[in-house]
Structures are given as C-alpha cells and as structure tokens.
Design an enzyme around this catalytic site. Structure first.
Site, PDB file in Angstrom:
ATOM      1  N   LYS A  82       0.764  -1.179   0.052  1.00  0.00           N
ATOM      2  CA  LYS A  82      -0.038  -0.181  -0.108  1.00  0.00           C
ATOM      3  C   LYS A  82       0.912   1.177   0.000  1.00  0.00           C
ATOM      4  O   LYS A  82       2.190   1.395   0.316  1.00  0.00           O
ATOM      5  CB  LYS A  82      -0.819   0.080   1.155  1.00  0.00           C
ATOM      6  CG  LYS A  82      -2.133  -0.914   0.792  1.00  0.00           C
ATOM      7  CD  LYS A  82      -3.336  -0.912   1.844  1.00  0.00           C
ATOM      8  CE  LYS A  82      -4.441  -1.833   1.261  1.00  0.00           C
ATOM      9  NZ  LYS A  82      -5.437  -2.044   2.362  1.00  0.00           N
TER      10      LYS A  82
ATOM     11  N   ARG B 278      -3.613  -9.914   4.972  1.00  0.00           N
ATOM     12  CA  ARG B 278      -4.136  -9.975   3.413  1.00  0.00           C
ATOM     13  C   ARG B 278      -3.083  -9.524   2.678  1.00  0.00           C
ATOM     14  O   ARG B 278      -2.700  -8.233   2.600  1.00  0.00           O
ATOM     15  CB  ARG B 278      -5.249  -9.112   3.364  1.00  0.00           C
ATOM     16  CG  ARG B 278      -5.998  -8.920   1.969  1.00  0.00           C
ATOM     17  CD  ARG B 278      -7.172  -8.036   1.919  1.00  0.00           C
ATOM     18  NE  ARG B 278      -7.825  -7.958   0.605  1.00  0.00           N
ATOM     19  CZ  ARG B 278      -7.433  -7.230  -0.417  1.00  0.00           C
ATOM     20  NH1 ARG B 278      -6.325  -6.422   0.063  1.00  0.00           N
ATOM     21  NH2 ARG B 278      -8.071  -7.344  -1.529  1.00  0.00           N
TER      22      ARG B 278
HETATM   23  N1  HH2 Z   1      -7.517  -3.534   0.971  1.00  0.00           N
HETATM   24  C1  HH2 Z   1      -7.827  -3.643  -0.548  1.00  0.00           C
HETATM   25  C2  HH2 Z   1      -9.164  -4.151  -0.971  1.00  0.00           C
HETATM   26  N2  HH2 Z   1      -9.841  -4.914  -0.177  1.00  0.00           N
HETATM   27  N3  HH2 Z   1     -10.091  -5.872   2.012  1.00  0.00           N
HETATM   28  C3  HH2 Z   1     -10.004  -5.843   3.084  1.00  0.00           C
HETATM   29  N4  HH2 Z   1     -10.667  -6.472   4.452  1.00  0.00           N
HETATM   30  N5  HH2 Z   1      -8.705  -5.119   3.869  1.00  0.00           N
HETATM   31  C4  HH2 Z   1      -8.127  -4.263   2.982  1.00  0.00           C
HETATM   32  O1  HH2 Z   1      -6.847  -3.753   3.517  1.00  0.00           O
HETATM   33  C5  HH2 Z   1      -8.232  -4.476   1.763  1.00  0.00           C
HETATM   34  C6  HH2 Z   1      -9.433  -4.921   1.083  1.00  0.00           C
HETATM   35  C7  HH2 Z   1      -6.949  -2.759  -1.608  1.00  0.00           C
HETATM   36  O2  HH2 Z   1      -5.847  -3.756  -2.049  1.00  0.00           O
HETATM   37  P1  HH2 Z   1      -6.060  -4.305  -3.263  1.00  0.00           P
HETATM   38  O3  HH2 Z   1      -7.150  -5.312  -3.625  1.00  0.00           O
HETATM   39  O4  HH2 Z   1      -4.713  -5.050  -3.520  1.00  0.00           O
HETATM   40  O5  HH2 Z   1      -6.374  -3.144  -4.380  1.00  0.00           O
HETATM   41  P2  HH2 Z   1      -7.558  -2.767  -5.339  1.00  0.00           P
HETATM   42  O6  HH2 Z   1      -8.449  -2.394  -4.312  1.00  0.00           O
HETATM   43  O7  HH2 Z   1      -7.097  -1.744  -6.194  1.00  0.00           O
HETATM   44  O8  HH2 Z   1      -8.127  -4.085  -6.085  1.00  0.00           O
END
Ligand code: HH2
Length: 304
Positions: free
Chosen positions: A236, A270
């Site tokens: 992040k 995660r």
């Molecule tokens: N972070 C993201 C998405 N979903 N869900 C939970 N429970 N906790 C988190 O910290 C979280 C989440 C963002 O990360 P990522 O899925 O890699 O990216 P994007 O939202 O751009 O797909």
C-alpha cells in the site's frame, strides 16, 4: 518487577460458519489476494484472462495461503464503482473454478454488492469481505446471514473515490474501534453469528501515514472487541511513503508490516506475496507460541 509479556498475548479460536472453519490465533492466517480487475493499484490487469486468473488461484494455494480473497472492483483511492454485471463478468472464470471444486481453501469475495456476494456464495465462496462494512448495499447483511457466510467488516472513512482527500480523526484507534463495535452489533442484529465475523481497520482507506501506523500499534485495542483482527497493508501507498519504494518493489516492506501486525496481535494478514509472508510469520508465531510452550501445552524440542 516482572516485565510485561512480549509479544502481548493473542486470542485463539475458530473463525467459522456452516461453509468453512479456520482456527486462528495459534498460527497467523494468510489471505492471498486475487484481483480480476484491469486497474487494481498493484496487480491490476495481470489476472483478467480466465487462464491467468485460474492459474493464480492455484498458485496462491500452493504458496500456502490459508484462504483466498477474490475481487473484481478496485478500491484504490480515486476509483469509481463498477456495475454489477461487469463485476460478475470479470469473476466468471474464477467462480467457475471454485464451483468445480478445484480450490482447496476457503475463498472470500471482496465486494460491496449483495448481488455479487450472492452469486459468489452460490458458486462456493465461503466469506464476504465487505470494505463498506454492510453500509453500501442494504441487502448485504441479509445475504450474508441467509447464506450462512463468513464476514469481514472493514473500516473506511468516506468511499474509495474521495477517501484520501483529507482523512481526519480526533483519535483514530478509538474511532475505528467504536465503528467496528457498532458494525458487529448491526451484523449480529441481522442474524450473522459472532463466530463468523472478522474485523479490519482498513489500512489506506481514508487514512494518512500516521493513521495507518497508529492503527498498527493499536491492534490490541481492536482485538479487545473479542473477534479476530485482519490487517491488509500489502504494497500500500503508506509503505511507499515511508520507504520511497515503488509499488512493485514493496514485497519486503509489506512482509515487515504484516510481521509487525501479527506481533501486535493480528490473526489474519491479507497479502499479494504469500510465500515470503508465510515463511516469515513462522518466527512471529513461534514467539506467540512460547506462552503455550511454557504452560506445557506443546513440546518443541530443538537443539539449536
Ligand atoms: N484492501 C484492498 C482491498 N480490499 N479488504 C480488506 N478487508 N482489507 C484491506 O485492507 C483491503 C481489502 C486494497 O488492496 P487491493 O485489493 O490489492 O487493491 P485494489 O483495491 O486496487 O484492487
């Protein structure tokens, strides 16, 4: 004077519903991330084709993921909502793979929409990871409850399109804890059992660098609510701000952040980088296990 216990004791139990059971606390659980999106901030575009998505699903499992979080709508700062039909279209190959029974670990669906959650649960997903904590879609709570799914409740200030403009809190840890407490009450009132629920402070979701650091050190306060805590720091932006590293170079610093979280008492992390996280967490889990070893619960004889 006896020194305070280090690491602070971590609670243990079983995160479960009729669909899955994951013992937590003795070992830190690793949730592997699969984004079937063109625009996720770190892996966007890599797993859009059915072959790549399915291969990644199995790769995450073989690297040691305890569960896999599948999403088809980016929630990166500034992102806009994707229509239900498009989210379902992107998910189709992965849901087919899950429905065919070829995935050996529980799968969560990362969505704010009840129609997507329902389709994913019907295909065999076990858990709903709702970054809006049941606030975005009024039907979401009843879908989770009726389908007897697990539930991740995450804190977010604002929504993805605006959340990083000017996040502000009087006291971030207390406010996030209060919010999660209230969301648990809401979920339970809708029929979701406590044993099915996990809490997440939502690093990067309406948070400055300092807010994220405060929440990492505030994990014991969140764990005091009495439910398992999930932390998602993987690659992040705040890790980039702290280190100057570009998104593709943040694997090691992500491992560091997740080790810190697990040491502070997080039960689930995660992550995009499953294998190095699984390996590094063994050290943290050994530190947590020393209490149990001292009380004679287990025996780990080692000459080194
Ligand atoms: N972070 C993201 C998405 N979903 N869900 C939970 N429970 N906790 C988190 O910290 C979280 C989440 C963002 O990360 P990522 O899925 O890699 O990216 P994007 O939202 O751009 O797909």
């Amino acid at each position: 004077m006896p020194s305070p216990p280090f690491p602070p004791p971590r609670s243990a139990g079983v995160w479960a519903s009729d669909r899955f059971a994951l013992p937590y606390g003795e070992r830190t659980l690793v949730m592997g991330i699969l984004n079937c999106t063109p625009d996720s901030f770190s892996d966007g575009g890599r797993y859009l084709s059915p072959e790549h998505a399915r291969a990644r699903l199995h790769e995450l499992e073989s690297e040691g993921a305890d569960l896999i979080d599948v999403g088809a709508e980016s929630s990166r700062p500034g992102s806009v909502e994707v229509p239900v039909e498009e989210e379902l279209r992107r998910l189709e190959p992965v849901l087919d793979a899950i429905a065919s029974g070829s995935v050996g670990v529980p799968v969560s669906i990362d969505t704010r929409k009840s129609a997507v959650a329902r389709a994913a649960l019907r295909a065999g997903c076990a858990i709903v990871n709702d970054i809006s904590a049941l606030r975005h879609d009024p039907e979401m709570a009843s879908v989770v409850s009726e389908e007897r799914a697990g539930l991740v409740l995450m804190h977010m200030q604002g929504d993805p399109s605006t959340m990083q403009r000017e996040p502000s809190y009087a006291e971030v840890v207390a406010e996030v804890a209060e919010f999660l407490d209230e969301r648990v009450a809401r979920a339970r009132a809708e029929g979701v059992p406590a044993a099915a629920i996990v809490l997440d402070p939502g690093l990067g979701f309406g948070k400055t660098v300092e807010h994220n650091l405060a929440l990492l050190t505030g994990i014991p306060r969140l764990a005091a609510i009495g439910l398992p805590v999930l932390i998602g720091a993987s690659r992040k932006r705040f890790l980039g701000a702290l280190t100057g590293l570009a998104v593709d170079d943040r694997a090691e610093v992500s491992v560091a952040a997740h080790l810190a979280a697990a040491l502070a008492g997080a039960h689930i992390v995660r992550v995009h980088d499953v294998r190095p996280t699984v390996e590094a967490l063994r050290v943290i889990d050994a530190l947590h296990a020393r209490d149990r070893l001292a009380s004679g619960d287990a025996c780990l004889a080692d000459g080194l």
